[in-house]
Design a protein around this motif. Structure first.
Motif, PDB file in Angstrom:
ATOM      1  N   LEU A 163     -33.478 -70.335 -49.587  1.00  0.00           N
ATOM      2  CA  LEU A 163     -34.183 -71.264 -48.715  1.00  0.00           C
ATOM      3  C   LEU A 163     -34.013 -70.923 -47.241  1.00  0.00           C
ATOM      4  N   SER A 164     -33.249 -69.855 -46.942  1.00  0.00           N
ATOM      5  CA  SER A 164     -33.204 -69.336 -45.570  1.00  0.00           C
ATOM      6  C   SER A 164     -34.395 -68.416 -45.321  1.00  0.00           C
ATOM      7  N   SER A 165     -35.169 -68.156 -46.373  1.00  0.00           N
ATOM      8  CA  SER A 165     -36.361 -67.314 -46.298  1.00  0.00           C
ATOM      9  C   SER A 165     -37.602 -68.192 -46.320  1.00  0.00           C
ATOM     10  N   ILE A 166     -38.573 -67.871 -45.468  1.00  0.00           N
ATOM     11  CA  ILE A 166     -39.829 -68.619 -45.463  1.00  0.00           C
ATOM     12  C   ILE A 166     -40.508 -68.544 -46.818  1.00  0.00           C
ATOM     13  N   ASN A 167     -40.334 -67.427 -47.534  1.00  0.00           N
ATOM     14  CA  ASN A 167     -40.954 -67.299 -48.852  1.00  0.00           C
ATOM     15  C   ASN A 167     -40.348 -68.279 -49.842  1.00  0.00           C
ATOM     16  N   GLY A 168     -39.016 -68.366 -49.844  1.00  0.00           N
ATOM     17  CA  GLY A 168     -38.352 -69.314 -50.727  1.00  0.00           C
ATOM     18  C   GLY A 168     -38.777 -70.743 -50.421  1.00  0.00           C
ATOM     19  N   ARG A 169     -38.840 -71.074 -49.138  1.00  0.00           N
ATOM     20  CA  ARG A 169     -39.228 -72.434 -48.745  1.00  0.00           C
ATOM     21  C   ARG A 169     -40.686 -72.714 -49.111  1.00  0.00           C
ATOM     22  N   ASP A 170     -41.578 -71.773 -48.802  1.00  0.00           N
ATOM     23  CA  ASP A 170     -42.996 -71.997 -49.095  1.00  0.00           C
ATOM     24  C   ASP A 170     -43.237 -72.211 -50.581  1.00  0.00           C
ATOM     25  N   GLU A 191     -33.106 -74.988 -58.602  1.00  0.00           N
ATOM     26  CA  GLU A 191     -31.900 -74.166 -58.555  1.00  0.00           C
ATOM     27  C   GLU A 191     -32.061 -73.062 -57.502  1.00  0.00           C
ATOM     28  N   PRO A 192     -31.347 -73.139 -56.367  1.00  0.00           N
ATOM     29  CA  PRO A 192     -31.442 -72.102 -55.328  1.00  0.00           C
ATOM     30  C   PRO A 192     -30.600 -70.882 -55.692  1.00  0.00           C
ATOM     31  N   THR A 193     -31.246 -69.811 -56.105  1.00  0.00           N
ATOM     32  CA  THR A 193     -30.524 -68.639 -56.611  1.00  0.00           C
ATOM     33  C   THR A 193     -30.164 -67.620 -55.542  1.00  0.00           C
ATOM     34  N   GLU A 194     -30.681 -67.791 -54.318  1.00  0.00           N
ATOM     35  CA  GLU A 194     -30.456 -66.807 -53.246  1.00  0.00           C
ATOM     36  C   GLU A 194     -30.997 -65.428 -53.611  1.00  0.00           C
ATOM     37  N   TRP A 195     -32.036 -65.404 -54.469  1.00  0.00           N
ATOM     38  CA  TRP A 195     -32.644 -64.150 -54.944  1.00  0.00           C
ATOM     39  C   TRP A 195     -31.652 -63.313 -55.753  1.00  0.00           C
ATOM     40  N   GLU A 196     -30.683 -63.939 -56.398  1.00  0.00           N
ATOM     41  CA  GLU A 196     -29.682 -63.208 -57.170  1.00  0.00           C
ATOM     42  C   GLU A 196     -29.843 -63.512 -58.663  1.00  0.00           C
ATOM     43  N   GLY A 197     -29.974 -62.455 -59.458  1.00  0.00           N
ATOM     44  CA  GLY A 197     -30.181 -62.611 -60.886  1.00  0.00           C
ATOM     45  C   GLY A 197     -29.023 -63.284 -61.607  1.00  0.00           C
ATOM     46  N   SER A 198     -27.788 -62.958 -61.198  1.00  0.00           N
ATOM     47  CA  SER A 198     -26.621 -63.539 -61.869  1.00  0.00           C
ATOM     48  C   SER A 198     -26.562 -65.049 -61.658  1.00  0.00           C
ATOM     49  N   LYS A 199     -26.908 -65.493 -60.439  1.00  0.00           N
ATOM     50  CA  LYS A 199     -26.932 -66.936 -60.175  1.00  0.00           C
ATOM     51  C   LYS A 199     -28.041 -67.604 -60.978  1.00  0.00           C
ATOM     52  N   ALA A 200     -29.173 -66.954 -61.088  1.00  0.00           N
ATOM     53  CA  ALA A 200     -30.284 -67.513 -61.862  1.00  0.00           C
ATOM     54  C   ALA A 200     -29.878 -67.711 -63.317  1.00  0.00           C
ATOM     55  N   ALA A 201     -29.202 -66.713 -63.894  1.00  0.00           N
ATOM     56  CA  ALA A 201     -28.782 -66.807 -65.296  1.00  0.00           C
ATOM     57  C   ALA A 201     -27.808 -67.959 -65.508  1.00  0.00           C
ATOM     58  N   SER A 202     -26.821 -68.052 -64.619  1.00  0.00           N
ATOM     59  CA  SER A 202     -25.816 -69.106 -64.744  1.00  0.00           C
ATOM     60  C   SER A 202     -26.434 -70.496 -64.596  1.00  0.00           C
ATOM     61  N   MET A 203     -27.310 -70.651 -63.606  1.00  0.00           N
ATOM     62  CA  MET A 203     -27.933 -71.959 -63.365  1.00  0.00           C
ATOM     63  C   MET A 203     -28.861 -72.357 -64.506  1.00  0.00           C
ATOM     64  N   ILE A 214     -35.970 -78.870 -72.003  1.00  0.00           N
ATOM     65  CA  ILE A 214     -36.728 -78.202 -70.937  1.00  0.00           C
ATOM     66  C   ILE A 214     -37.826 -77.350 -71.573  1.00  0.00           C
ATOM     67  N   LYS A 215     -39.043 -77.441 -71.017  1.00  0.00           N
ATOM     68  CA  LYS A 215     -40.183 -76.723 -71.600  1.00  0.00           C
ATOM     69  C   LYS A 215     -40.875 -75.765 -70.634  1.00  0.00           C
ATOM     70  N   GLY A 216     -40.390 -75.681 -69.386  1.00  0.00           N
ATOM     71  CA  GLY A 216     -41.040 -74.786 -68.439  1.00  0.00           C
ATOM     72  C   GLY A 216     -40.067 -74.213 -67.429  1.00  0.00           C
ATOM     73  N   ILE A 217     -40.345 -72.986 -66.977  1.00  0.00           N
ATOM     74  CA  ILE A 217     -39.527 -72.324 -65.957  1.00  0.00           C
ATOM     75  C   ILE A 217     -40.459 -71.665 -64.946  1.00  0.00           C
ATOM     76  N   TYR A 218     -40.167 -71.884 -63.677  1.00  0.00           N
ATOM     77  CA  TYR A 218     -40.873 -71.178 -62.605  1.00  0.00           C
ATOM     78  C   TYR A 218     -39.865 -70.302 -61.883  1.00  0.00           C
ATOM     79  N   MET A 219     -40.072 -68.987 -61.935  1.00  0.00           N
ATOM     80  CA  MET A 219     -39.185 -68.027 -61.282  1.00  0.00           C
ATOM     81  C   MET A 219     -39.832 -67.555 -59.980  1.00  0.00           C
ATOM     82  N   HIS A 220     -39.110 -67.670 -58.876  1.00  0.00           N
ATOM     83  CA  HIS A 220     -39.660 -67.243 -57.592  1.00  0.00           C
ATOM     84  C   HIS A 220     -39.813 -65.735 -57.478  1.00  0.00           C
ATOM     85  N   ALA A 221     -39.039 -64.961 -58.238  1.00  0.00           N
ATOM     86  CA  ALA A 221     -39.075 -63.506 -58.077  1.00  0.00           C
ATOM     87  C   ALA A 221     -38.748 -62.822 -59.400  1.00  0.00           C
TER      88      ALA A 221
END
Length: 339
Positions: A163-170, A191-203, A214-221
């Motif tokens: 969320l320090s990135s305009i892309n993440g915020r947008d 879940e703010p992953t900071e563009w890190e795969g390991s954080k995404a997996a854990s969260m 849960i029936k849906g996932i939106y991945m930013h990257a």
């Protein structure tokens, strides 16, 4: 999409004309273009990096050896200073922390060195041109796709970037706003992953344990989120075809070949294709225009995009289509051209 030297030159003139350019403010004469790559731990950025020398050759850009800031703004600052010291007359960069680069942009403005940023829009500091797609549209497209698939009800996880990135915020804000407005019956876990795969997996693993419905996932990257997300779903026995009641609908962002393959297999359902090839082409295109003294104005271009006015410069918003099983084999998508 490839241009020969003559066509590239004509395209440059056509874009300048289409955008209502003013008379060049400097005499031109060319010069070296310095470029910093933001990271090499993402399939998307690695694809972009491979396109850069190809586009530089086609556009006849005097490109300096690239640096790589490895997702570290301090390294980016040092790399830019080194490029300037080596004679760069324009700089191409992709700052991942869009707030922390302002002082460097001010330094470059003071030295009259134009800056083109790729994929990210600096919060402050003058830019000659931002080359990116409409990232709010990414979030809206993902929301509308998942909302329709879930019938307006259920739970989804939004694996956000930084969320320090305009892309993440947008992307995050547009997805959130769309869900609240169009699909109020859907609950969103952010879940703010900071563009890190390991954080995404854990969260994601924690959320699925707490909310097995849960029936849906939106991945930013997809470049950093795809592999860990598929691994978690596989471990939990949820990596099943779309027709299976246990299927979790997944929509991503990037448009890398790995996402296309996952769509074909039915592991994920959609992605928004960020144009890695066009990012490389038009970043260098505008950098060359800058050292040649060209200027641009807001308006439509000849490459299916629109230049908009920013408080600190201009932005060329390149097209980024939604890719599903219906169009995943389209040969015009850059993800189907990468070898």
């Amino acid at each position: 999409m490839k241009f020969g030297p003559v066509v590239a030159g004509a395209a440059l003139l056509a874009v300048i004309t289409a955008c209502g350019s003013s008379t060049p403010t400097t005499g031109g004469g060319g010069g070296k273009v310095g470029i910093d790559h933001p990271r090499n731990d993402s399939d998307f950025w690695n694809s972009y990096i491979k396109y850069v020398p190809q586009m530089a050759s086609e556009l006849k850009v005097d490109l300096m050896p690239a640096t790589n800031s490895q997702n570290d703004v301090a390294k980016l600052v040092n790399n830019v200073q080194a490029l300037v010291g080596q004679g760069a007359k324009a700089i191409v960069m992709a700052p991942q922390d869009t707030g922390a680069i302002a002082s460097t942009l001010q330094m470059l403005e003071n030295k009259k060195i134009p800056v083109v940023t790729v994929d990210t829009r600096p919060d402050k500091g003058k830019v000659y041109m931002v080359v990116r797609a409409d990232n709010r549209a990414y979030g809206t497209k993902a929301c509308e796709f998942l909302g329709a698939k879930l019938g307006g009800k259920g739970k989804v996880v939004q694996l956000m970037g930084s969320l320090s990135s305009i892309n993440g915020r947008d992307r995050a804000e547009a997805f959130r706003d769309c869900m609240k407005t169009k699909f109020p019956g859907i609950s969103v876990f952010e879940e703010p992953t900071e563009w890190e795969g390991s954080k995404a997996a854990s969260m994601l693993q924690t959320r699925l344990e707490q909310n097995p419905d849960i029936k849906g996932i939106y991945m930013h990257a997809g470049g950093v989120h795809l592999a860990p997300t598929l691994q978690v779903l596989k471990q939990k026995g949820l990596l099943v075809p779309p027709a299976d009641p246990k299927h979790i609908f997944v929509v991503s962002n990037d448009g890398i070949p790995q996402e296309f393959e996952a769509i074909r297999k039915g592991d994920i359902d959609a992605t928004v294709s960020q144009p890695a090839d066009l990012y490389a082409r038009y970043a260098l295109f505008y950098a060359k225009a800058a050292v040649d003294g060209k200027t641009f104005k807001p308006g439509p271009t000849d490459h299916d995009s629109t230049i908009i006015q920013l408080p600190n410069g201009l932005e060329d918003q390149l097209p980024a289509p939604l890719v599903t099983k219906d169009n995943v084999d389209d040969k015009n998508l850059w993800g189907n051209q990468v070898k």
